[in-house]
Design a protein around this motif. Structure first.
Motif, PDB file in Angstrom:
ATOM      1  N   CYS A   1       0.830  -1.205   0.000  1.00 32.80           N
ATOM      2  CA  CYS A   1       0.000   0.000   0.000  1.00 32.80           C
ATOM      3  C   CYS A   1       0.865   1.256   0.000  1.00 32.80           C
ATOM      4  O   CYS A   1       0.548   2.233  -0.689  1.00 32.80           O
ATOM      5  CB  CYS A   1      -0.941  -0.024   1.200  1.00 32.80           C
ATOM      6  N   ALA A   2       1.952   1.239   0.763  1.00 34.77           N
ATOM      7  CA  ALA A   2       2.859   2.391   0.794  1.00 34.77           C
ATOM      8  C   ALA A   2       3.415   2.669  -0.595  1.00 34.77           C
ATOM      9  O   ALA A   2       3.461   3.821  -1.041  1.00 34.77           O
ATOM     10  CB  ALA A   2       3.995   2.147   1.786  1.00 34.77           C
ATOM     11  N   VAL A   3       3.829   1.630  -1.287  1.00 39.03           N
ATOM     12  CA  VAL A   3       4.384   1.789  -2.637  1.00 39.03           C
ATOM     13  C   VAL A   3       3.317   2.329  -3.581  1.00 39.03           C
ATOM     14  O   VAL A   3       3.595   3.211  -4.400  1.00 39.03           O
ATOM     15  CB  VAL A   3       4.969   0.445  -3.137  1.00 39.03           C
ATOM     16  N   GLU A   4       2.076   1.845  -3.461  1.00 41.36           N
ATOM     17  CA  GLU A   4       0.975   2.361  -4.281  1.00 41.36           C
ATOM     18  C   GLU A   4       0.784   3.864  -4.077  1.00 41.36           C
ATOM     19  O   GLU A   4       0.379   4.566  -4.995  1.00 41.36           O
ATOM     20  CB  GLU A   4      -0.334   1.651  -3.927  1.00 41.36           C
ATOM     21  N   HIS A   5       1.071   4.329  -2.871  1.00 43.55           N
ATOM     22  CA  HIS A   5       0.909   5.742  -2.535  1.00 43.55           C
ATOM     23  C   HIS A   5       2.200   6.545  -2.727  1.00 43.55           C
ATOM     24  O   HIS A   5       2.268   7.713  -2.344  1.00 43.55           O
ATOM     25  CB  HIS A   5       0.416   5.888  -1.091  1.00 43.55           C
ATOM     26  N   GLY A   6       3.218   5.912  -3.300  1.00 42.23           N
ATOM     27  CA  GLY A   6       4.464   6.615  -3.588  1.00 42.23           C
ATOM     28  C   GLY A   6       5.373   6.824  -2.389  1.00 42.23           C
ATOM     29  O   GLY A   6       6.202   7.733  -2.387  1.00 42.23           O
ATOM     30  N   LEU A   7       5.232   5.979  -1.384  1.00 41.61           N
ATOM     31  CA  LEU A   7       6.033   6.099  -0.171  1.00 41.61           C
ATOM     32  C   LEU A   7       7.061   4.972  -0.076  1.00 41.61           C
ATOM     33  O   LEU A   7       6.825   3.870  -0.566  1.00 41.61           O
ATOM     34  CB  LEU A   7       5.124   6.038   1.067  1.00 41.61           C
TER      35      LEU A   7
END
Length: 79
Positions: free
Chosen positions: A59-65
């Motif tokens: 989820c973090a990667v999906e949000h660019g984190l």
């Protein structure tokens, strides 16, 4: 089984919301802090350990984190 699906959807929504609030002020998400926040709202979280870390990271990667995998194995054995 229906209750499990609802719990899984609620967890996904909660993780998404956590990422939305973090991305405004942070570049990296701590899996340990995310898990702590999630368990405050959802004490009977249907996922734990590495599976929860993976869900948080995805989820973090999906949000660019970025992701900091900082939950220790000792913490896992206590739960």
């Amino acid at each position: 089984m229906f209750a499990d699906e609802i719990a899984a959807r609620r967890l996904k929504t909660l993780v998404d919301h956590y990422m939305e609030t973090r991305k405004r002020r942070h570049d990296v998400v701590s899996t340990s802090r995310a898990e702590t926040a999630i368990r405050e709202v959802l004490p009977n979280c249907p996922v734990s350990g590495k599976a929860l870390d993976d869900m948080i990271a995805a989820c973090a990667v999906e949000h660019g984190l970025g992701v900091l995998f900082d939950r220790s194995e000792v913490t896992d054995s206590v739960r």
